[in-house]
Write an enzyme that holds these catalytic residues in place. Sequence first.
Site, PDB file in Angstrom:
ATOM      1  N   SER A 139       1.593   0.813  -2.911  1.00 60.35           N
ATOM      2  CA  SER A 139       1.817   0.070  -4.237  1.00 60.35           C
ATOM      3  C   SER A 139       0.907   0.203  -5.278  1.00 60.35           C
ATOM      4  CB  SER A 139       1.526  -1.699  -4.011  1.00 60.35           C
ATOM      5  OG  SER A 139       1.292  -2.134  -5.252  1.00 60.35           O
ATOM      6  N   TYR A 152      -2.703  -8.458   0.281  1.00 58.74           N
ATOM      7  CA  TYR A 152      -1.758  -7.529   0.061  1.00 58.74           C
ATOM      8  C   TYR A 152      -2.429  -6.050  -0.706  1.00 58.74           C
ATOM      9  CZ  TYR A 152       2.489  -5.078  -2.080  1.00 58.74           C
ATOM     10  OH  TYR A 152       3.589  -4.188  -2.409  1.00 58.74           O
TER      11      TYR A 152
END
Length: 263
Positions: A139, A152
């Site tokens: 990401s 995350y």
Amino acid sequence: MTDKMLDGKVAIVTGASYGIGRAVAIAMAKAGADVYCGDIEPNDENDELFAELGIFQRPCDVTDESDVVGLVEQAVSPSGNLDILVNNAGVGLIKQIPDVSECEWDHVMGINLKGAFLCCKHAIPYMQPSGGSIINLASNAGILPRAHDPVYSTSKGALVAFTKSLALCHSKDRIRVNTVCPGPVENTRMMNRDLESTGDYDTAYQATLAASPMAKAEGRMIDVDEVAAAVLYLAGDAAKFVTGTDIAIDGGKSLGVPPQKQV
Ligand code: NAP
């Protein structure tokens, strides 16, 4: 890149029932690969299209080693070989650290990081005879950590480091390992859940666009097929000397948000 650039290749894609993984599986099958998908819950709505494209799907929780072994064994059973692994399964968590339970930490790390480890562990031996390509879906948060989702961000930063380390370890086996680091991607369960969890979908949508300079300029988020195209490139022979990289498909989000006004 030719239409059938993955002809004869055997590929595994995790988390392929929805979103980016689904788009990658379809793109790879159209490019000629034999694609084996594992998702924690197969999506019946894919049955017809996947059957048409010859895509196999089975339940596979990437945090469960026996599920991972089952998926890899099914993929290698026809030829004894595996060419491509896409570690795509992932979950988000928007919470500040004092509010994160140990169980939530383990859940996110388990899927986003341990899942990739287990899949690599069992896939690599089948790639060693002739080389292969591993693509990890990280990401923009793995390149530039964010304040709103520390667990995350940490899982994705660690996945980028894992990728680079594996790239070093397995160059000798001609196994390439790279990450694709998407920014805000539309029509994914993860993005929808994240936006809904804020309680104000529209405001969160606009704020998400604003954090990615190109998304803001285009007035839309990134499409799953735009991410799949990067995965396809890394899987194919055109990327033969590309290893240990992270390709950001994030509209510049990992560059940091530019100031609104120049002073
Ligand atoms: P998605 O639409 O939610 O797809 C992810 C898939 O993985 C879902 O089908 C999900 O099932 C499945 N999954 C969850 N836990 C699993 C497990 N333990 N084992 C196997 N499969 C599991 O999300 P996406 O946006 O396409 O995400 C794909 C990857 O891209 C993720 O790694 C994500 O972190 C990354 N990414 C996404 C964005 C974005 O904006 N969407 C941005 C940057 C990076 P359930 O729906 O049942 O959980």
